[in-house]
Motif scaffolding. Structure first.
Motif, PDB file in Angstrom:
ATOM      1  N   GLY A  55      60.872  11.049  45.629  1.00 55.99           N
ATOM      2  CA  GLY A  55      60.392  11.273  44.273  1.00 55.99           C
ATOM      3  C   GLY A  55      58.888  11.130  44.138  1.00 55.99           C
ATOM      4  O   GLY A  55      58.155  10.984  45.110  1.00 55.99           O
ATOM      5  N   PHE A  56      58.435  11.186  42.874  1.00 61.98           N
ATOM      6  CA  PHE A  56      57.017  11.085  42.551  1.00 61.98           C
ATOM      7  C   PHE A  56      56.707   9.649  42.173  1.00 61.98           C
ATOM      8  O   PHE A  56      57.440   9.035  41.408  1.00 61.98           O
ATOM      9  CB  PHE A  56      56.673  12.018  41.391  1.00 61.98           C
ATOM     10  N   GLU A  57      55.617   9.101  42.733  1.00 68.32           N
ATOM     11  CA  GLU A  57      55.243   7.721  42.415  1.00 68.32           C
ATOM     12  C   GLU A  57      53.743   7.536  42.502  1.00 68.32           C
ATOM     13  O   GLU A  57      53.046   8.277  43.173  1.00 68.32           O
ATOM     14  CB  GLU A  57      55.957   6.737  43.330  1.00 68.32           C
ATOM     15  N   PRO A  61      42.028   2.177  41.243  1.00 68.14           N
ATOM     16  CA  PRO A  61      42.490   3.564  41.318  1.00 68.14           C
ATOM     17  C   PRO A  61      43.961   3.654  41.704  1.00 68.14           C
ATOM     18  O   PRO A  61      44.556   2.684  42.159  1.00 68.14           O
ATOM     19  CB  PRO A  61      41.601   4.163  42.402  1.00 68.14           C
ATOM     20  N   LEU A  62      44.505   4.853  41.567  1.00 69.50           N
ATOM     21  CA  LEU A  62      45.893   5.127  41.906  1.00 69.50           C
ATOM     22  C   LEU A  62      45.952   6.210  42.969  1.00 69.50           C
ATOM     23  O   LEU A  62      45.123   7.118  42.993  1.00 69.50           O
ATOM     24  CB  LEU A  62      46.670   5.603  40.680  1.00 69.50           C
ATOM     25  N   ALA A  63      46.947   6.108  43.836  1.00 70.45           N
ATOM     26  CA  ALA A  63      47.270   7.183  44.781  1.00 70.45           C
ATOM     27  C   ALA A  63      48.626   7.736  44.365  1.00 70.45           C
ATOM     28  O   ALA A  63      49.528   6.976  44.006  1.00 70.45           O
ATOM     29  CB  ALA A  63      47.325   6.661  46.207  1.00 70.45           C
ATOM     30  N   TYR A  64      48.771   9.046  44.421  1.00 73.70           N
ATOM     31  CA  TYR A  64      50.014   9.697  44.001  1.00 73.70           C
ATOM     32  C   TYR A  64      50.731  10.270  45.211  1.00 73.70           C
ATOM     33  O   TYR A  64      50.121  10.888  46.084  1.00 73.70           O
ATOM     34  CB  TYR A  64      49.712  10.806  42.990  1.00 73.70           C
ATOM     35  N   PHE A  65      52.048  10.058  45.237  1.00 76.17           N
ATOM     36  CA  PHE A  65      52.890  10.516  46.337  1.00 76.17           C
ATOM     37  C   PHE A  65      54.057  11.311  45.773  1.00 76.17           C
ATOM     38  O   PHE A  65      54.590  10.992  44.716  1.00 76.17           O
ATOM     39  CB  PHE A  65      53.431   9.326  47.131  1.00 76.17           C
ATOM     40  N   ASN A  66      54.459  12.350  46.501  1.00 76.06           N
ATOM     41  CA  ASN A  66      55.662  13.095  46.183  1.00 76.06           C
ATOM     42  C   ASN A  66      56.523  13.126  47.433  1.00 76.06           C
ATOM     43  O   ASN A  66      56.113  13.697  48.449  1.00 76.06           O
ATOM     44  CB  ASN A  66      55.330  14.502  45.697  1.00 76.06           C
ATOM     45  N   ASP A  67      57.667  12.484  47.384  1.00 74.63           N
ATOM     46  CA  ASP A  67      58.558  12.342  48.541  1.00 74.63           C
ATOM     47  C   ASP A  67      57.830  11.757  49.744  1.00 74.63           C
ATOM     48  O   ASP A  67      57.992  12.204  50.879  1.00 74.63           O
ATOM     49  CB  ASP A  67      59.214  13.681  48.897  1.00 74.63           C
ATOM     50  N   GLY A  68      56.992  10.768  49.499  1.00 74.30           N
ATOM     51  CA  GLY A  68      56.296  10.058  50.565  1.00 74.30           C
ATOM     52  C   GLY A  68      55.017  10.712  51.050  1.00 74.30           C
ATOM     53  O   GLY A  68      54.292  10.125  51.835  1.00 74.30           O
ATOM     54  N   ALA A  69      54.718  11.930  50.594  1.00 74.45           N
ATOM     55  CA  ALA A  69      53.494  12.629  51.007  1.00 74.45           C
ATOM     56  C   ALA A  69      52.425  12.460  49.933  1.00 74.45           C
ATOM     57  O   ALA A  69      52.702  12.624  48.743  1.00 74.45           O
ATOM     58  CB  ALA A  69      53.775  14.110  51.237  1.00 74.45           C
TER      59      ALA A  69
END
Length: 179
Positions: free
Chosen positions: A65-67, A100-108
């Motif tokens: 998912g997105f996190e 800051p934030l880092a965004y991941f979609n399915d771990g990428a």
């Protein structure tokens, strides 16, 4: 003696494989980028050929998912190099804690959220939730530089498991000595 050595090596390989699952929650990402646009009014130190790179390490990536992961809490971290300027997660001084934030979609990794006032004298750096950055004049809201970022994972835990299993196979294939 060889029987015990085989069990020891098998246990070590098993431990490395199991530990890789724990390591997968922490991920290191290399950042590269390029400047795609420079306004003619810009008179700073960055050019179209200025190197843009960095790295961030995020802890707690689930892989589904997105996190969003906050990078200003240990053991996470972020370093960004824009030509002669270097920024760290503690330089993100717009919002305080949680950015800051880092965004991941399915771990990428798919993006960053980072804001730095006076990234260059009189100019602010803004990476707004994605792979594009803007260096702008905060008084006139005029964009001076625009560019893009690329995110590449560093696959160290997988390489360690592969190395361990290869060593195990090599030790198993060595000739047996006569007692």
């Amino acid at each position: 003696m060889r029987k015990y050595l085989d069990k020891y090596i098998f246990g070590l390989v098993l431990w490395l494989v199991l530990a890789a699952n724990a390591w997968s929650a922490t991920i290191a990402i290399n950042i590269t980028g390029s400047i795609d646009f420079i306004d003619t009014a810009y008179g700073g130190a960055l050019t179209l050929s200025s190197p843009i790179n960095g790295v961030f390490v995020a802890d707690g990536v689930s892989g589904t998912g997105f996190e969003a992961i906050a990078l200003d809490l240990p053991p996470s971290g972020l370093t960004l190099n824009f030509g002669p300027y270097t920024f760290y997660e503690t330089d993100d001084d717009l919002y305080g804690s949680g950015f800051p934030l880092a965004y991941f979609n399915d771990g990428a990794a798919v993006g960053l959220d980072f804001y730095r006032t006076d990234a260059e004298p009189g100019l602010d750096l803004w990476i707004a939730g994605g792979d594009e950055f803007v260096l702008f004049d905060s008084f006139t809201q005029m964009d001076m530089l625009k560019g893009t970022l690329n995110f590449t994972p560093v696959p160290i835990p997988s390489a360690l498991c592969l190395l361990a299993s290869g060593l195990f196979v090599l030790l198993r294939l060595r000739p047996k000595t006569m007692a």
